[in-house]
Design a protein around this motif. Structure first.
Motif, PDB file in Angstrom:
ATOM      1  N   ARG A   2       0.824  -1.197   0.000  1.00  0.00           N
ATOM      2  CA  ARG A   2       0.000   0.000   0.000  1.00  0.00           C
ATOM      3  C   ARG A   2       0.865   1.257   0.000  1.00  0.00           C
ATOM      4  O   ARG A   2       1.961   1.261   0.552  1.00  0.00           O
ATOM      5  N   ARG A   3       0.325   2.285  -0.590  1.00  0.00           N
ATOM      6  CA  ARG A   3       0.996   3.581  -0.517  1.00  0.00           C
ATOM      7  C   ARG A   3       0.660   4.235   0.811  1.00  0.00           C
ATOM      8  O   ARG A   3      -0.409   3.996   1.375  1.00  0.00           O
ATOM      9  N   LYS A   4       1.543   5.064   1.308  1.00  0.00           N
ATOM     10  CA  LYS A   4       1.319   5.715   2.584  1.00  0.00           C
ATOM     11  C   LYS A   4       0.040   6.556   2.570  1.00  0.00           C
ATOM     12  O   LYS A   4      -0.662   6.661   3.566  1.00  0.00           O
ATOM     13  N   SER A   5      -0.269   7.127   1.424  1.00  0.00           N
ATOM     14  CA  SER A   5      -1.469   7.948   1.321  1.00  0.00           C
ATOM     15  C   SER A   5      -2.749   7.114   1.437  1.00  0.00           C
ATOM     16  O   SER A   5      -3.823   7.664   1.695  1.00  0.00           O
ATOM     17  N   ASP A   6      -2.663   5.802   1.250  1.00  0.00           N
ATOM     18  CA  ASP A   6      -3.823   4.922   1.363  1.00  0.00           C
ATOM     19  C   ASP A   6      -4.054   4.421   2.789  1.00  0.00           C
ATOM     20  O   ASP A   6      -5.087   3.814   3.056  1.00  0.00           O
ATOM     21  N   LEU A   7      -3.113   4.652   3.689  1.00  0.00           N
ATOM     22  CA  LEU A   7      -3.239   4.168   5.060  1.00  0.00           C
ATOM     23  C   LEU A   7      -4.155   5.085   5.866  1.00  0.00           C
ATOM     24  O   LEU A   7      -4.273   6.275   5.579  1.00  0.00           O
ATOM     25  N   PRO A   8      -4.809   4.543   6.900  1.00  0.00           N
ATOM     26  CA  PRO A   8      -5.657   5.388   7.750  1.00  0.00           C
ATOM     27  C   PRO A   8      -4.824   6.433   8.476  1.00  0.00           C
ATOM     28  O   PRO A   8      -3.645   6.217   8.773  1.00  0.00           O
ATOM     29  N   GLN A   9      -5.444   7.564   8.768  1.00  0.00           N
ATOM     30  CA  GLN A   9      -4.771   8.641   9.482  1.00  0.00           C
ATOM     31  C   GLN A   9      -5.613   9.113  10.658  1.00  0.00           C
ATOM     32  O   GLN A   9      -6.827   8.957  10.655  1.00  0.00           O
ATOM     33  N   LYS A  10      -4.933   9.704  11.642  1.00  0.00           N
ATOM     34  CA  LYS A  10      -5.574  10.330  12.792  1.00  0.00           C
ATOM     35  C   LYS A  10      -4.861  11.642  13.052  1.00  0.00           C
ATOM     36  O   LYS A  10      -3.747  11.848  12.593  1.00  0.00           O
ATOM     37  N   ARG A  17      -1.316  17.478  14.685  1.00  0.00           N
ATOM     38  CA  ARG A  17      -0.808  17.089  13.366  1.00  0.00           C
ATOM     39  C   ARG A  17      -1.339  15.719  12.976  1.00  0.00           C
ATOM     40  O   ARG A  17      -1.516  14.850  13.824  1.00  0.00           O
ATOM     41  N   PRO A  18      -1.566  15.504  11.680  1.00  0.00           N
ATOM     42  CA  PRO A  18      -2.008  14.177  11.240  1.00  0.00           C
ATOM     43  C   PRO A  18      -0.846  13.178  11.253  1.00  0.00           C
ATOM     44  O   PRO A  18       0.296  13.551  11.004  1.00  0.00           O
ATOM     45  N   PHE A  19      -1.160  11.936  11.575  1.00  0.00           N
ATOM     46  CA  PHE A  19      -0.156  10.878  11.496  1.00  0.00           C
ATOM     47  C   PHE A  19      -0.804   9.627  10.945  1.00  0.00           C
ATOM     48  O   PHE A  19      -2.005   9.420  11.083  1.00  0.00           O
ATOM     49  N   ALA A  20      -0.002   8.809  10.280  1.00  0.00           N
ATOM     50  CA  ALA A  20      -0.510   7.635   9.576  1.00  0.00           C
ATOM     51  C   ALA A  20      -0.312   6.363  10.399  1.00  0.00           C
ATOM     52  O   ALA A  20       0.544   6.286  11.278  1.00  0.00           O
ATOM     53  N   TRP A  21      -1.115   5.367  10.059  1.00  0.00           N
ATOM     54  CA  TRP A  21      -1.053   4.043  10.658  1.00  0.00           C
ATOM     55  C   TRP A  21       0.343   3.457  10.492  1.00  0.00           C
ATOM     56  O   TRP A  21       1.001   3.669   9.480  1.00  0.00           O
ATOM     57  N   ARG A  22       0.803   2.730  11.508  1.00  0.00           N
ATOM     58  CA  ARG A  22       2.083   2.016  11.434  1.00  0.00           C
ATOM     59  C   ARG A  22       1.863   0.561  11.791  1.00  0.00           C
ATOM     60  O   ARG A  22       0.985   0.234  12.580  1.00  0.00           O
ATOM     61  N   LYS A  23       2.689  -0.279  11.224  1.00  0.00           N
ATOM     62  CA  LYS A  23       2.578  -1.724  11.459  1.00  0.00           C
ATOM     63  C   LYS A  23       2.628  -2.055  12.948  1.00  0.00           C
ATOM     64  O   LYS A  23       1.870  -2.902  13.433  1.00  0.00           O
ATOM     65  N   LYS A  24       3.471  -1.371  13.712  1.00  0.00           N
ATOM     66  CA  LYS A  24       3.597  -1.676  15.138  1.00  0.00           C
ATOM     67  C   LYS A  24       2.336  -1.317  15.931  1.00  0.00           C
ATOM     68  O   LYS A  24       2.151  -1.774  17.044  1.00  0.00           O
ATOM     69  N   TRP A  25       1.457  -0.494  15.333  1.00  0.00           N
ATOM     70  CA  TRP A  25       0.197  -0.110  15.974  1.00  0.00           C
ATOM     71  C   TRP A  25      -0.964  -0.964  15.475  1.00  0.00           C
ATOM     72  O   TRP A  25      -2.123  -0.676  15.783  1.00  0.00           O
ATOM     73  N   GLU A  26      -0.687  -2.002  14.720  1.00  0.00           N
ATOM     74  CA  GLU A  26      -1.720  -2.796  14.070  1.00  0.00           C
ATOM     75  C   GLU A  26      -2.799  -3.279  15.043  1.00  0.00           C
ATOM     76  O   GLU A  26      -3.989  -3.141  14.774  1.00  0.00           O
ATOM     77  N   LYS A  27      -2.410  -3.800  16.194  1.00  0.00           N
ATOM     78  CA  LYS A  27      -3.364  -4.381  17.144  1.00  0.00           C
ATOM     79  C   LYS A  27      -3.991  -3.358  18.071  1.00  0.00           C
ATOM     80  O   LYS A  27      -5.010  -3.633  18.700  1.00  0.00           O
ATOM     81  N   VAL A  28      -3.408  -2.164  18.178  1.00  0.00           N
ATOM     82  CA  VAL A  28      -3.895  -1.159  19.131  1.00  0.00           C
ATOM     83  C   VAL A  28      -4.252   0.166  18.463  1.00  0.00           C
ATOM     84  O   VAL A  28      -4.339   1.197  19.124  1.00  0.00           O
TER      85      VAL A  28
END
Length: 54
Positions: A2-10, A17-28
């Motif tokens: 996936r491209r970073k722009s396709d990942l969920p953001q908060k 500031r907006p930040f994108a989903w990371r693999k290490k945050w997958e479960k939480v």
């Protein structure tokens, strides 16, 4: 892949500031509120300071 722009953001609860989903945050991901350790620490410091004033 996936491209970073396709990942969920908060938006960070501390700095806004907006930040994108990371693999290490997958479960939480639902529990993640801050973009970095620094923002999390600043938020904790802010709460402690508010408690002392009032």
């Amino acid at each position: 892949m996936r491209r970073k722009s396709d990942l969920p953001q908060k938006d960070c609860a501390q700095c806004g500031r907006p930040f994108a989903w990371r693999k290490k945050w997958e479960k939480v991901w639902d529990e993640v509120r801050y973009c970095s350790d620094r923002c999390r620490a600043d938020a904790r410091r802010g709460r402690k300071a508010e408690g002392r004033d009032g």
